[in-house]
Enzyme design. Structure first.
Site, PDB file in Angstrom:
ATOM      1  N   ARG A 167      -1.809   1.014  11.025  1.00 13.58           N
ATOM      2  CA  ARG A 167      -0.589   0.889  10.217  1.00 13.58           C
ATOM      3  C   ARG A 167      -0.727   1.679   8.903  1.00 13.58           C
ATOM      4  NH1 ARG A 167      -3.141  -4.221  10.378  1.00 13.58           N
ATOM      5  NH2 ARG A 167      -3.493  -5.314   8.395  1.00 13.58           N
TER       6      ARG A 167
ATOM      7  N   GLU B 169      -7.506  -4.101   5.365  1.00 13.22           N
ATOM      8  CA  GLU B 169      -6.888  -5.316   4.824  1.00 13.22           C
ATOM      9  C   GLU B 169      -7.932  -6.435   4.723  1.00 13.22           C
ATOM     10  OE1 GLU B 169      -3.229  -6.797   3.791  1.00 13.22           O
ATOM     11  OE2 GLU B 169      -5.228  -7.145   2.999  1.00 13.22           O
TER      12      GLU B 169
ATOM     13  N   HIS C 255       0.826   0.265   3.505  1.00 10.15           N
ATOM     14  CA  HIS C 255       1.473   0.706   4.760  1.00 10.15           C
ATOM     15  C   HIS C 255       2.909   0.181   4.821  1.00 10.15           C
ATOM     16  CE1 HIS C 255       1.231  -3.397   6.347  1.00 10.15           C
ATOM     17  NE2 HIS C 255       0.031  -3.436   5.816  1.00 10.15           N
TER      18      HIS C 255
ATOM     19  N   HIS D 291      -3.720  -1.397   2.275  1.00 13.79           N
ATOM     20  CA  HIS D 291      -3.108  -2.675   2.670  1.00 13.79           C
ATOM     21  C   HIS D 291      -2.828  -3.554   1.454  1.00 13.79           C
ATOM     22  CE1 HIS D 291      -4.273  -1.783   6.879  1.00 13.79           C
ATOM     23  NE2 HIS D 291      -5.189  -1.079   6.262  1.00 13.79           N
TER      24      HIS D 291
HETATM   25  O1  LIG Z   1      -2.671  -9.274   6.593  1.00 16.32           O
HETATM   26  C1  LIG Z   1      -1.500  -9.645   6.468  1.00 16.32           C
HETATM   27  O2  LIG Z   1      -0.988 -10.665   6.965  1.00 16.32           O
HETATM   28  C2  LIG Z   1      -0.594  -8.822   5.581  1.00 16.32           C
HETATM   29  O3  LIG Z   1      -0.851  -7.486   5.724  1.00 16.32           O
HETATM   30  C3  LIG Z   1      -0.824  -9.243   4.146  1.00 16.32           C
HETATM   31  O4  LIG Z   1      -0.572 -10.559   4.177  1.00 16.32           O
HETATM   32  P1  LIG Z   1      -0.352 -11.375   2.845  1.00 16.32           P
HETATM   33  O5  LIG Z   1       0.734 -10.649   2.066  1.00 16.32           O
HETATM   34  O6  LIG Z   1       0.053 -12.712   3.366  1.00 16.32           O
HETATM   35  O7  LIG Z   1      -1.661 -11.367   2.131  1.00 16.32           O
END
Ligand SMILES: O=C(O)[C@H](O)COP(=O)(O)O
Length: 240
Positions: free
Chosen positions: A60, A87, A9, A181
């Site tokens: 998202r 995610e 996203h 994600h």
């Molecule tokens: O979930 C989150 O905070 C981001 O989408 C991905 O976070 P990260 O890159 O810290 O894993």
């Protein structure tokens, strides 16, 4: 030639605020919307005709797919929304600022929580802020919302879904789009490129930049892979 386009996203509001997001359903920023439009434009320029799309149940990713398909003039393509492509759940870190968390727990510990394969963040307490176990979408889907997820736990839900619903269509020659994600796509990259548990630590997926993977016909084996926006490309694992 069969292609698979993976799109993380566009920038989300909590990406901008540098907060752990996970299953919290934040939307795109204006920059994230622009990234989604550009992703669609880059995919349109390839001239590839995709037959179907998959995404998560988080806005998202859904909106990124909508905006990309709008740019491609392919909003009529079938879209399947699957919680299995959500995610990774960030557990007790959800909502915290990543820099503040590093100050409190140390940068190395945050790196382990963010990028290690099988070490999950601390669990989210039931009833805490951002507890989504009462969220209507997960109740209606009969999903037991996790308290936290490592990348391995994320892969353990992504892989069966991918193998049941997406892989057979790739093997039959369909070109598909998956808008998801950072970590659910890291799980897919680990599977497709056979990345070791140690090497996956170094795989980062940029926002809103389509990763176009060409597959050897009839297989799930990548023959080539590239980010369509070369200026925002990150390192890809080697093709074995
Ligand atoms: O979930 C989150 O905070 C981001 O989408 C991905 O976070 P990260 O890159 O810290 O894993």
């Amino acid at each position: 030639m069969t292609r698979l386009a993976l799109i993380r996203h566009g920038q989300s509001q909590w990406n901008l605020e540098n907060r752990f997001t996970g299953w919290v359903d934040v939307d795109l920023t204006e920059k994230g919307r622009a990234e989604a439009h550009k992703a669609g434009s880059l995919l349109k320029d390839t001239g590839i005709e995709f037959s179907a799309c998959f995404t998560s149940v988080q806005k998202r990713a859904i909106r990124t797919l909508w905006m990309a398909l709008d740019e491609m003039d392919r909003m009529w393509l079938p879209v399947t929304r699957a919680w299995q492509l959500n995610e990774r759940h960030y557990g007790g870190l959800t909502g915290l600022n990543k820099a503040e968390t590093a100050e409190k727990h140390g940068a190395d510990q945050v790196k382990v929580w963010r990028r290690s394969y099988d070490i999950p963040p601390p669990p989210l307490e039931k009833g805490a802020a951002f507890d989504l176990s009462k969220d209507l979408r997960y109740i209606s889907l009969g999903v037991d919302v996790p308290a936290t997820e490592s990348l391995k736990l994320t892969l353990d839900r992504v892989q069966p879904y991918f193998e049941a619903e997406i892989a057979p269509r790739i093997e039959s020659g369909e070109s598909l789009i998956i808008a998801a994600h950072g970590n659910s796509l890291r799980a897919l990259v680990k599977i497709l490129f056979d990345v070791s548990n140690d090497d996956i630590v170094n795989v980062e997926i940029p926002t809103g930049n389509p990763l176009l993977i060409e597959m050897m016909d009839g297989t799930l084996k990548p023959s080539s892979a590239r980010y369509l926006d070369g200026e925002r490309a990150t390192d890809l694992p080697p093709i074995k």
